[in-house]
Write an enzyme that holds these catalytic residues in place. Sequence first.
Site, PDB file in Angstrom:
ATOM      1  N   SER A 109       3.110 -14.408  -9.108  1.00 19.89           N
ATOM      2  CA  SER A 109       2.280 -14.411  -8.116  1.00 19.89           C
ATOM      3  C   SER A 109       0.997 -15.181  -8.497  1.00 19.89           C
ATOM      4  O   SER A 109       0.009 -14.877  -8.885  1.00 19.89           O
ATOM      5  CB  SER A 109       1.533 -12.873  -8.117  1.00 19.89           C
ATOM      6  OG  SER A 109       1.203 -12.346  -9.295  1.00 19.89           O
ATOM      7  N   GLY A 124       9.956 -21.016  16.501  1.00 23.11           N
ATOM      8  CA  GLY A 124       9.316 -21.782  17.695  1.00 23.11           C
ATOM      9  C   GLY A 124       9.118 -23.142  17.186  1.00 23.11           C
ATOM     10  O   GLY A 124       8.327 -23.411  15.961  1.00 23.11           O
ATOM     11  N   HIS A 180     -23.591  14.629   2.385  1.00 24.87           N
ATOM     12  CA  HIS A 180     -23.334  15.111   0.965  1.00 24.87           C
ATOM     13  C   HIS A 180     -22.209  16.183   0.918  1.00 24.87           C
ATOM     14  O   HIS A 180     -22.535  16.946   1.663  1.00 24.87           O
ATOM     15  CB  HIS A 180     -24.940  15.699   0.408  1.00 24.87           C
ATOM     16  CG  HIS A 180     -24.519  16.185  -1.056  1.00 24.87           C
ATOM     17  ND1 HIS A 180     -24.752  15.456  -2.050  1.00 24.87           N
ATOM     18  CD2 HIS A 180     -24.952  17.431  -1.169  1.00 24.87           C
ATOM     19  CE1 HIS A 180     -24.663  16.162  -3.064  1.00 24.87           C
ATOM     20  NE2 HIS A 180     -24.511  17.410  -2.868  1.00 24.87           N
ATOM     21  N   GLY A 225      -0.312 -17.468  -6.232  1.00 24.28           N
ATOM     22  CA  GLY A 225      -0.933 -17.940  -4.803  1.00 24.28           C
ATOM     23  C   GLY A 225       0.078 -18.202  -3.872  1.00 24.28           C
ATOM     24  O   GLY A 225       1.421 -18.009  -4.085  1.00 24.28           O
ATOM     25  N   ARG A 226      -0.432 -18.658  -2.691  1.00 22.85           N
ATOM     26  CA  ARG A 226       0.583 -18.763  -1.562  1.00 22.85           C
ATOM     27  C   ARG A 226       0.061 -20.031  -0.929  1.00 22.85           C
ATOM     28  O   ARG A 226      -0.753 -20.476  -1.080  1.00 22.85           O
ATOM     29  CB  ARG A 226       0.234 -17.619  -0.735  1.00 22.85           C
ATOM     30  CG  ARG A 226       0.744 -16.281  -1.190  1.00 22.85           C
ATOM     31  CD  ARG A 226       0.542 -14.894  -0.138  1.00 22.85           C
ATOM     32  NE  ARG A 226       1.312 -15.252   1.112  1.00 22.85           N
ATOM     33  CZ  ARG A 226       2.791 -15.159   1.244  1.00 22.85           C
ATOM     34  NH1 ARG A 226       3.299 -14.418  -0.091  1.00 22.85           N
ATOM     35  NH2 ARG A 226       3.320 -15.063   2.303  1.00 22.85           N
ATOM     36  N   VAL A 275      -4.865 -10.749  -6.764  1.00 23.50           N
ATOM     37  CA  VAL A 275      -4.944  -9.476  -5.977  1.00 23.50           C
ATOM     38  C   VAL A 275      -3.544  -9.022  -6.056  1.00 23.50           C
ATOM     39  O   VAL A 275      -3.076  -7.907  -6.371  1.00 23.50           O
ATOM     40  CB  VAL A 275      -5.446  -9.661  -4.436  1.00 23.50           C
ATOM     41  CG1 VAL A 275      -5.354  -8.327  -3.923  1.00 23.50           C
ATOM     42  CG2 VAL A 275      -6.701 -10.228  -4.353  1.00 23.50           C
ATOM     43  N   ALA A 308      -5.390 -10.567   5.667  1.00 22.80           N
ATOM     44  CA  ALA A 308      -4.957 -10.270   7.186  1.00 22.80           C
ATOM     45  C   ALA A 308      -6.086 -10.116   8.101  1.00 22.80           C
ATOM     46  O   ALA A 308      -5.927 -10.377   9.186  1.00 22.80           O
ATOM     47  CB  ALA A 308      -4.045  -8.873   6.954  1.00 22.80           C
ATOM     48  N   LYS A 354       0.921  -1.159  -0.028  1.00 24.03           N
ATOM     49  CA  LYS A 354       0.001  -0.066  -0.004  1.00 24.03           C
ATOM     50  C   LYS A 354       0.923   1.210   0.123  1.00 24.03           C
ATOM     51  O   LYS A 354       0.558   2.270  -0.697  1.00 24.03           O
ATOM     52  CB  LYS A 354      -1.112   0.004   1.215  1.00 24.03           C
ATOM     53  CG  LYS A 354      -2.258  -0.687   0.836  1.00 24.03           C
ATOM     54  CD  LYS A 354      -2.323  -2.074   0.786  1.00 24.03           C
ATOM     55  CE  LYS A 354      -2.519  -2.837  -0.391  1.00 24.03           C
ATOM     56  NZ  LYS A 354      -2.440  -4.417  -0.454  1.00 24.03           N
ATOM     57  N   ASP A 359      -3.556 -17.476   7.686  1.00 25.82           N
ATOM     58  CA  ASP A 359      -3.271 -17.939   6.423  1.00 25.82           C
ATOM     59  C   ASP A 359      -2.813 -19.410   6.507  1.00 25.82           C
ATOM     60  O   ASP A 359      -2.663 -19.961   5.425  1.00 25.82           O
ATOM     61  CB  ASP A 359      -1.922 -17.347   5.851  1.00 25.82           C
ATOM     62  CG  ASP A 359      -2.331 -16.366   5.082  1.00 25.82           C
ATOM     63  OD1 ASP A 359      -3.352 -15.694   5.225  1.00 25.82           O
ATOM     64  OD2 ASP A 359      -1.324 -15.528   4.329  1.00 25.82           O
TER      65      ASP A 359
HETATM   66  C1  LIG Z   1       2.085  -8.515  -1.787  1.00 24.31           C
HETATM   67  C2  LIG Z   1       0.917  -8.939  -0.780  1.00 24.31           C
HETATM   68  C3  LIG Z   1      -0.162  -7.902  -0.206  1.00 24.31           C
HETATM   69  C4  LIG Z   1      -1.071  -8.255   0.365  1.00 24.31           C
HETATM   70  N1  LIG Z   1      -1.817  -7.307   0.668  1.00 24.31           N
HETATM   71  C5  LIG Z   1      -3.020  -7.653   1.399  1.00 24.31           C
HETATM   72  C6  LIG Z   1      -4.080  -6.903   1.860  1.00 24.31           C
HETATM   73  O1  LIG Z   1      -3.939  -5.589   1.131  1.00 24.31           O
HETATM   74  N2  LIG Z   1      -5.006  -6.986   2.801  1.00 24.31           N
HETATM   75  C7  LIG Z   1      -5.094  -8.305   3.060  1.00 24.31           C
HETATM   76  O2  LIG Z   1      -6.122  -8.412   3.863  1.00 24.31           O
HETATM   77  N3  LIG Z   1      -4.294  -9.284   3.144  1.00 24.31           N
HETATM   78  C8  LIG Z   1      -3.216  -9.119   2.348  1.00 24.31           C
HETATM   79  N4  LIG Z   1      -2.351  -9.759   2.091  1.00 24.31           N
HETATM   80  C9  LIG Z   1      -2.374 -11.096   2.667  1.00 24.31           C
HETATM   81  C10 LIG Z   1      -1.759 -10.930   4.147  1.00 24.31           C
HETATM   82  O3  LIG Z   1      -0.602 -10.452   3.983  1.00 24.31           O
HETATM   83  C11 LIG Z   1      -1.927 -12.317   4.847  1.00 24.31           C
HETATM   84  O4  LIG Z   1      -3.190 -13.021   4.763  1.00 24.31           O
HETATM   85  C12 LIG Z   1      -1.759 -12.096   6.242  1.00 24.31           C
HETATM   86  O5  LIG Z   1      -0.212 -11.814   6.434  1.00 24.31           O
HETATM   87  C13 LIG Z   1      -1.658 -13.548   7.142  1.00 24.31           C
HETATM   88  O6  LIG Z   1      -1.406 -13.349   8.369  1.00 24.31           O
HETATM   89  P1  LIG Z   1      -0.881 -14.426   9.250  1.00 24.31           P
HETATM   90  O7  LIG Z   1      -0.774 -13.936  10.688  1.00 24.31           O
HETATM   91  O8  LIG Z   1      -1.730 -15.486   9.170  1.00 24.31           O
HETATM   92  O9  LIG Z   1       0.528 -14.885   8.920  1.00 24.31           O
HETATM   93  P2  LIG Z   1       1.842 -13.909   8.246  1.00 24.31           P
HETATM   94  O10 LIG Z   1       1.292 -12.606   8.066  1.00 24.31           O
HETATM   95  O11 LIG Z   1       2.422 -14.853   7.166  1.00 24.31           O
HETATM   96  O12 LIG Z   1       2.863 -14.265   9.553  1.00 24.31           O
HETATM   97  C14 LIG Z   1       3.217 -15.513  10.177  1.00 24.31           C
HETATM   98  C15 LIG Z   1       4.502 -15.033  10.906  1.00 24.31           C
HETATM   99  O13 LIG Z   1       4.928 -16.174  11.597  1.00 24.31           O
HETATM  100  C16 LIG Z   1       6.267 -16.426  11.466  1.00 24.31           C
HETATM  101  N5  LIG Z   1       6.625 -17.955  11.541  1.00 24.31           N
HETATM  102  C17 LIG Z   1       6.396 -19.056  10.708  1.00 24.31           C
HETATM  103  N6  LIG Z   1       7.088 -20.079  11.165  1.00 24.31           N
HETATM  104  C18 LIG Z   1       7.452 -19.624  12.514  1.00 24.31           C
HETATM  105  C19 LIG Z   1       7.593 -20.411  13.542  1.00 24.31           C
HETATM  106  N7  LIG Z   1       7.966 -21.760  13.783  1.00 24.31           N
HETATM  107  N8  LIG Z   1       8.224 -19.923  14.517  1.00 24.31           N
HETATM  108  C20 LIG Z   1       8.407 -18.413  14.701  1.00 24.31           C
HETATM  109  N9  LIG Z   1       7.841 -17.797  13.688  1.00 24.31           N
HETATM  110  C21 LIG Z   1       7.324 -18.425  12.648  1.00 24.31           C
HETATM  111  C22 LIG Z   1       6.436 -15.767  10.136  1.00 24.31           C
HETATM  112  O14 LIG Z   1       8.033 -15.593   9.735  1.00 24.31           O
HETATM  113  C23 LIG Z   1       5.574 -14.701   9.840  1.00 24.31           C
HETATM  114  O15 LIG Z   1       6.305 -13.589  10.616  1.00 24.31           O
HETATM  115  C24 LIG Z   1      -1.158  -9.600   0.927  1.00 24.31           C
HETATM  116  C25 LIG Z   1      -0.304 -10.443   0.785  1.00 24.31           C
HETATM  117  C26 LIG Z   1       0.858 -10.260  -0.159  1.00 24.31           C
HETATM  118  C27 LIG Z   1       2.083 -11.211  -0.088  1.00 24.31           C
END
Ligand SMILES: Cc1cc2nc3c(=O)[nH]c(=O)nc-3n(C[C@H](O)[C@H](O)[C@H](O)COP(=O)(O)OP(=O)(O)OC[C@H]3O[C@@H](n4cnc5c(N)ncnc54)[C@H](O)[C@@H]3O)c2cc1C
Length: 477
Positions: free
Chosen positions: A281, A124, A456, A283-284, A195, A332, A60, A324
Site C-alpha cells: 500500500s 468509455g 452532555h 500509494g495510488r 491510510v 472519495a 469499513k 483521483d
Molecule cells: C482500501 C481503500 C480504502 C479507502 N478508504 C477511503 C475512505 O475511507 N475515505 C475516502 O474518502 N477515501 C477512501 N479511499 C479512496 C477512495 O476510494 C478514492 O478517493 C475514490 O474512490 C476516488 O473516486 P473517483 O470517482 O475519482 O474514482 P474511482 O472510485 O477509482 O472510480 C473510477 C471508476 O471509473 C472506472 N473507469 C476507469 N476508466 C474507465 C473508462 N475508460 N470507461 C469506463 N469506466 C472507467 C473505474 O473502473 C472505476 O469504476 C480508499 C481507497 C482504498 C483503495
Amino acid sequence: MAMAQNFDVIVIGGGPGGYIAAIRAAQLGFSTACVDDWSRADGKPAPGGTCTNVGCIPSKALLQSSEHYEHAGHAFAAHGIDVKGLSIDVGRMLARKEKVVAQNNDGILYLFKRNKVTFFHGLGAFVGKDGDAWKIVVTGPGAATLAAKHVIVATGSKPRALPGVATDNDRVLDNEGALAIPDVPARLGVVGAGVIGLEMGSVWRRLGAKVTVLEALPAFLGVADEAIAKEALKVFARQALAIELGVKITKVAVTKSNVTVDYTDAAGAAKKATFDRLIVSIGRVPHTAGLGADTVGLALDPRGFVTVDEACKTNLPNVWAIGDVVRGPMLAHKAEEEGVAVAERIAGQHGHVDFNTVPWVIYTSPEIAWVGQTEQQLKAAGVAYRAGSFPFIANGRARALGDTTGFVKMLADAKTDRILGVHIIGPMASELISEAVVAMEFGASSEDLARICHAHPSLSEATKEAALAVDKRTLNL
Ligand SMILES: Cc1cc2nc3c(=O)[nH]c(=O)nc-3n(C[C@H](O)[C@H](O)[C@H](O)COP(=O)(O)OP(=O)(O)OC[C@H]3O[C@@H](n4cnc5c(N)ncnc54)[C@H](O)[C@@H]3O)c2cc1C
C-alpha cells in the site's frame, strides 16, 4: 460507426466522483449518461468505483467486523459480559462485506434510475469530435456510441505496485487482495504506513495476525499534525502493530506459501522478514488506460494525472476531469465535491470546492481525523497561532464508552481567533470532525465553538473543551 446517442453530459467513470457528478448534472436538467466498466463476479455492473468495490466501503465493513471481534475478546469482560468459545469465521465476514458492497452497487443503479441518468456498462473511450460534440465509444456489455458537448472524466486511480514485484493477490496483495484474504495470516507484512496500510493492518491484527508495517519515510504519518502522529504511534505500538520507519526494501522473494522481504532499517542494518502474505500500500496512481486520451490530445501531467485548472477544466473545450485522476487528495468526498462543482459550472453556476476544509480520516482504532492546517504547517508559514487540547480521558461519555484514548487539538489564529485547524485522535473522530469542518466553513473563531451548547454527555464536548483550551479556560480539566 453506429448512430450516436446524444446527451448533454457524458460522465466517464462511475466512482464517487463520476456517479455524483452524473446525478447532479441530471438534477440540473441535463440529459446525462454515465459509463462505468466495473463488473461483479457474475458480470453484472458494479458502479461505485474503487470506493464502493475495493476501497472505502468494504474496508469499513471489515474494520467493523474486526472491531466487534476485538471488543468481544478484550473489552466485553469489563462490562460484565463473558464470551465463551469466541471464534471468527472469515468466510462469513467476507460474505457480509460483499453483501454491503452489492447493496451500495444496487443503490447507485437505483439512484441513476430515479434521477434519469442513463447508465452504460463498459469502457468509455474518446474517439473524436463531431461539430462541438465529443464522441465516446463504449465497449463491453453496454456497447454504444455516444455524443455530448460536455464530458466529465472521472476514471479514478489504481494501486501503485512495488517496482519489480508482481501483485498476484495471493501472496502479494494490493487493496483488492487485502480485502479478501481467505484466512487470518499468522504473519502479515504491510509495505506503506499510509491510510490504507494502517487500516488494512488493523483489520488483520485485530483478527489475530502478527502485523509488521514497513515504511520508507523516516517520519510516521507526516501529513498529520505531529502531536497526533506521535500519539498514534504510541497507541499502535501498545496494540502490537509493529511499525518500522526509514526502511529501504532491497529484495522481495515470493514462494507458493510465503514472501520474504530483505530491507535495511533506519540505521542502515540489513534485515530479513518472512510473511505469509504481504500487502503493498504505497500509494495510488491515476487511471487513464483505455480512455483514448491520446486520440483527442487530452493533456496528462508527467505523473499521468489529467491536467486541470482550479475549476477542473482540462486542455480540451468542455472536457472536465475530477477525483483521483486529477491533482489533490485522493479522497472519495473530494471527488464528490468536484463532481457537484463541475456539474454546476456546466450549468453556469459557481460550483466551489475549498481544499482547506476537506476533512481527512483514518479509520483505525482510535480513529484519526483532521481538517485545516497542522501545527508544523503554521510554524513553517510563520503564522502566529494559539493551540488548545483536551484529552478524552477527561470526557464523561468517553469514560462511559470505555474508550478514553486520544485528544482533540484546536489551532486558532493568535490575532483573530479564527480556527485554522482541528486534529482529533480518539473515539468516533470521523464523526466529530464534521463540527470542525462546519465551523471552519463559516469562518468561526475558537470562542464561537466554545460558546455553543454541546449535548452532555457527548464526545463532542471534547471539541468544545479544546476550543476553551485555546483561551486556557477548560472547565473539565
Ligand atoms: C482500501 C481503500 C480504502 C479507502 N478508504 C477511503 C475512505 O475511507 N475515505 C475516502 O474518502 N477515501 C477512501 N479511499 C479512496 C477512495 O476510494 C478514492 O478517493 C475514490 O474512490 C476516488 O473516486 P473517483 O470517482 O475519482 O474514482 P474511482 O472510485 O477509482 O472510480 C473510477 C471508476 O471509473 C472506472 N473507469 C476507469 N476508466 C474507465 C473508462 N475508460 N470507461 C469506463 N469506466 C472507467 C473505474 O473502473 C472505476 O469504476 C480508499 C481507497 C482504498 C483503495
